[in-house]
Scaffold this active site. Structure first.
Site, PDB file in Angstrom:
ATOM      1  N   ASN A   1      13.080 -18.513  -5.794  1.00  0.00           N
ATOM      2  CA  ASN A   1      13.311 -17.843  -5.155  1.00  0.00           C
ATOM      3  C   ASN A   1      12.884 -17.852  -3.545  1.00  0.00           C
ATOM      4  OD1 ASN A   1      15.831 -17.067  -6.143  1.00  0.00           O
ATOM      5  ND2 ASN A   1      14.944 -15.966  -6.955  1.00  0.00           N
TER       6      ASN A   1
ATOM      7  N   GLU B   1       5.855 -21.330 -10.014  1.00  0.00           N
ATOM      8  CA  GLU B   1       6.743 -20.746  -9.184  1.00  0.00           C
ATOM      9  C   GLU B   1       6.684 -20.682  -7.620  1.00  0.00           C
ATOM     10  OE1 GLU B   1      10.175 -20.206 -10.408  1.00  0.00           O
ATOM     11  OE2 GLU B   1       9.047 -20.470 -12.312  1.00  0.00           O
TER      12      GLU B   1
END
Length: 900
Positions: A289, A322
């Site tokens: 995210n 990530e």
């Protein structure tokens, strides 16, 4: 097509026209979301409202967007165009549950231009680890709920109505009303906070343009540690209260990694902050995210006293993966899930680049071969899929988060980088990111940037790797004056596929100083002596003498350093030369790995005898490379299981051979860590001792149990440091029986007493290795109890003993309804199928499994089931091949009793 349909719409038309479509119609697109949420953490519900600024591109009576499991509040839906003052309300609101779309029908036409769609809604914080869900944690002995989002691939629609497709980028302005004592996080920093008694209202800065699957919210009680990058980006690691020290390693990695990527991509991290949060209940490993990255605790937290070296490396590589997405995926986003590999393949590859920069002593690029092997294993199945796979419905997306998108994707990127050169590749990526920043891209867009900088026909070369499934095996034969290369599609079934590739071939001749490379564009290519003039004079002699010189003292190795995503099969002369090179320690560890792994794959495909593989493995007895020995251990487990099925009378001697094979490195490393030893030695010690315990090595079992007993008395005993706990736990489970379960009970006690996720996972991964089927059943029943978090159940399925296999299958059938209901809406369900089905090895069992699932198949497990059944068939063929290997008994016995 959607535009033409929109032009013909009239108020008389039905919502039925929108059912069954893979994609949303494009006559309206979102530009901005103004979102507000009020969760009730006690009742596990939430209310919300959204105002979506949209551009109506074609006049329409319909707005069609995604929504799932949300109740749209009566009278809350309206549309107001910037071109007239009145508010329009839909005459019909239909939720098409099967397609997860919300269709709003208006009697008046919505004109071209900008307008605002307002919707009020309510939802439930579920336990399914997708959408807006609850995670449970403990604070001061009391269980509490936190609220977490997980939207990838297509679950933002479970939190708010939206255009839930990656190409529908918009900005997001989020407001939360939460209990005042809690921490509330989103993608952007808080810009306003108002406290009203027990509640507080938080307004977050509006985000830059991004896809819905990257929106994130986390609400709970947290501690944090904080740092900042060289250009002032604030970085925090949030975790449960009392665990902040465990976040320090990940924080350090994140701060340094952002600086590495800023330089490599020639583009600064674009948001004002980066938060990383450890979530107790989390289905995936982590989620990228934008500005608020969420992780399993085991993938983010590192405890210096109780985490193993392997845990430390996993934290570093997952964080690097990530954070790579913040550029590759978030800033530049795939246009549709067909191009998922652009996100995952690149993030996987770049994470190794970052980890190597921060921890060069880990030799991480050698360990990258595990990624390549994972991709090669899956892609050798007829039921594999291309890197670019057509997605026709949202419920098909979960299954492509697999070894093809991640491992094969990363491996073909590494192959291309090796072919084009590191500098050219880096400049091309920087151009691609600059060109498509804040936008969406397809695979062809990346190839165009690479072609522009390199001048090479990248699109032509790479289409053969991304648009068709599979890969080639390159057969190499030597004759008096030439080398012959022939490519054919490799399948683990032993059959030959009809694929053909543009294969970057690299060769070295007796020395890494004598190399040649070329592109194999055809099925067959011969190179004579003149073709080697740019390699060295040595190559002439080598080709003339079959790759050998002076009685076998030289060699030819194809696919140098294993940078190519293909397998190599050598003729007997070349194989003999390579065996000499292995024993003479003239090959790099990556090439030693490659020769072993290719031989193993050819053996499983019945293209090479098992006796010849075992003979080759004996040349690796003095191997000390972590990556090579680790691969040899994986092969050993598979070999022991297959020989047990095919020729059980050879099982004990096979295990004795494998134990002898590992003894050299086991004795070098010993049980106790040495001062100043390497990270890789610490990891290898654990893997070797685990293997010896599983193979039944008596002295290893005895010593492991002795140390475990000391550990039960003192959890901080130096006798059982984290790196050797797994072998101790495995050894304990080898001694457990249905009538003597004390070791199992002791392990469960350790499991229940620890609050370290990595330790719980470590124990779960050992329990089902018990050779007593009754105990395996107890373990499987245990993992379905509330004592095991839903996210962790799959670890209990790993390593089920051969004797417990049938018990596990019966258990799966008996519990399928519960399992399907609990895990069926996410990708974890596939692990139940693959872990329990794939190890079987008879055609009769395959038919039984197929019959059971024939009435229970769902799109979310369809591909996994087909792949698992194919593996069963391949195992059956290999077992028959082993039975007919007339030299196997002689080879195994000779090596099992050989004195070194």
């Amino acid at each position: 097509m959607a535009m033409a349909m929109a032009m013909e719409q009239g108020p008389q038309q039905s919502v039925e026209q929108f059912k069954g479509q893979a994609r949303l119609p494009k006559f309206a697109v979102p530009r901005r979301y103004d979102l507000s949420f009020k969760p009730d953490l006690s009742a596990c519900t939430f209310t919300g409202a959204v105002q979506i600024t949209i551009d109506v591109i074609d006049p329409t009576h319909f707005l069609v967007l995604n929504s799932a499991e949300l109740a749209v509040r009566d009278g809350s839906v309206s549309f107001k165009s910037h071109y007239f003052d009145k508010e329009l309300r839909p005459s019909e609101i239909v939720l098409v549950e099967g397609d997860e779309i919300l269709v709003l029908k208006f009697d008046e036409v919505l004109p071209i231009g900008t307008g605002v769609l307002a919707i009020g809604f309510e939802g439930t914080l579920t336990d399914r680890m997708k959408g807006f869900y609850r995670s449970v944690y403990e604070h001061n002995g009391e269980k509490k709920n936190m609220a977490v989002t997980q939207f990838e691939p297509a679950d933002a629609r479970r939190c708010f109505p939206c255009w839930d497709e990656p190409a529908c980028k918009a900005t997001f302005k989020i407001t939360l009303e939460v209990p005042s004592e809690l921490v509330a996080l989103s993608n952007m920093p808080v810009i306003d906070e108002k406290i009203d008694g027990s509640l507080k209202m938080l307004s977050f800065q509006e985000s830059p343009i991004m896809s819905t699957y990257l929106v994130a919210i986390v609400i709970g009680l947290f501690d944090y540690v904080e740092g900042s990058t060289t250009d002032g980006i604030k970085v925090r690691v949030y975790c449960q209260v009392g665990k902040s020290n465990q976040g320090k390693f990940a924080l350090d990695v994140a701060v340094k990694t952002l600086d590495v990527y800023k330089k490599y991509f020639n583009e600064p991290y674009p948001l004002p902050k980066l938060d990383m949060v450890a979530i107790p209940d989390f289905a995936a490993g982590a989620m990228e995210n934008y500005g608020l990255v969420t992780y399993r605790e085991s993938a983010l937290l590192y405890d210096e006293h109780h985490s193993a070296a392997a845990n430390k490396q996993r934290v570093a590589t997952v964080v690097a993966h990530e954070l790579a997405h913040q550029w590759f995926g978030n800033l530049v986003t795939m246009e549709w899930w067909t191009h998922l590999w652009l996100n995952e393949g690149f993030a996987t590859w770049v994470s190794y680049l970052s980890a190597d920069s921060l921890f060069p002593e880990w030799k991480i690029w050698t360990q990258f071969l595990d990624e390549t092997t994972g991709g090669l294993r899956l892609d050798a199945l007829a039921e594999s899929h291309p890197i670019e796979v057509d997605i026709n419905h949202a419920n098909e997306i979960d299954e492509i988060f697999d070894a093809i998108s991640y491992m094969k994707g990363a491996s073909v990127i590494r192959m291309l980088q090796s072919y084009l050169g590191a500098n050219v590749f880096q400049k091309s990526l920087a151009l691609y990111i600059k060109r498509f920043a804040w936008s969406n891209a397809k695979t062809e867009d990346l190839w165009a940037a690479l072609e522009e900088i390199s001048g090479e026909p990248v699109n032509l070369i790479m289409n053969s790797w991304t648009k068709q499934k599979g890969y080639p095996v390159v057969s190499v034969k030597v004759s008096a004056d030439s080398l012959e290369f022939e490519q054919s599609q490799f399948l683990s079934s032993g059959l030959t596929g009809d694929g053909q590739w543009m294969v970057p071939i690299t060769i070295c001749f007796g020395s890494y100083d004598a190399q040649k490379k070329f592109l194999l564009k055809t099925k067959i290519k011969k190179l004579d002596k003149l073709d080697f003039s740019d390699a060295s004079d040595i190559s002439h002699t080598l080709v003339e003498q079959g790759g050998q010189r002076k009685g076998g003292q030289s060699w030819i190795k194809v696919n140098i350093e294993q940078t190519g995503f293909y397998r190599v099969q050598y003729d007997d002369q070349l194989t003999a030369g390579l065996r000499y090179a292995i024993e003479a320690k003239q090959l790099s560890e990556t090439d030693r790995f490659g020769i072993l792994d290719d031989s193993f794959a050819l053996c499983m495909a019945c293209k090479q005898t098992t006796s010849s593989l075992i003979s080759l493995m004996s040349a690796y007895r003095e191997e000390l490379s972590y990556t090579v020995v680790s691969q040899m251990i994986s092969m050993s487990y598979k070999l022991a299981n297959m020989i047990a099925e095919a020729t059980p009378e050879l099982l004990n001697e096979t295990k004795l051979f494998l134990i002898n094979l590992l003894q050299f490195s086991a004795e070098k490393l010993g049980w106790d860590p040495k001062e100043g030893e390497s990270h890789l030695d610490a990891m290898l010690r654990g893997e070797i001792l685990t293997a010896l315990a599983e193979l039944g090595h008596e002295s290893t079992l005895h010593e492991a149990v002795r140390r475990f007993t000391a550990f039960l008395d003192d959890r901080n005993t130096p006798l059982l440091p984290p790196d050797i706990r797994r072998p101790a736990y495995i050894a304990v489970m080898q001694t457990v029986t249905a009538t003597n379960k004390s070791g199992y009970d002791s392990l469960l006690r350790v499991y229940k007493e620890t609050d370290l996720s990595q330790e719980k996972v470590r124990i779960l991964g050992c329990l089902s290795s018990c050779p007593d089927a009754a105990v395996v059943l107890d373990v499987l029943n245990f993992i379905l109890t509330p004592a095991v978090r839903s996210q962790d159940v799959v670890y209990g399925l790993g390593g089920i003993s051969r004797k417990g296999r049938e018990t596990a299958w019966i258990w799966l059938k008996e519990n399928w309804e519960f399992i399907s209901k609990t895990w069926g809406s996410g990708f974890l369900i596939t692990r139940f199928v693959s872990s329990i089905v794939s190890p079987f090895s008879s055609d009769e069992k395959a038919k039984e499994i197929e019959a059971f699932f024939s009435t229970r198949i769902k799109p979310s497990i369809s591909r996994t089931l087909k792949q698992s059944l194919e593996r069963v068939g391949n195992n059956a063929r290999w077992i028959n091949y082993i039975k007919n290997d007339k030299e196997l008994g002689e080879v195994v016995r000779e090596l099992a009793y050989r004195k070194y």
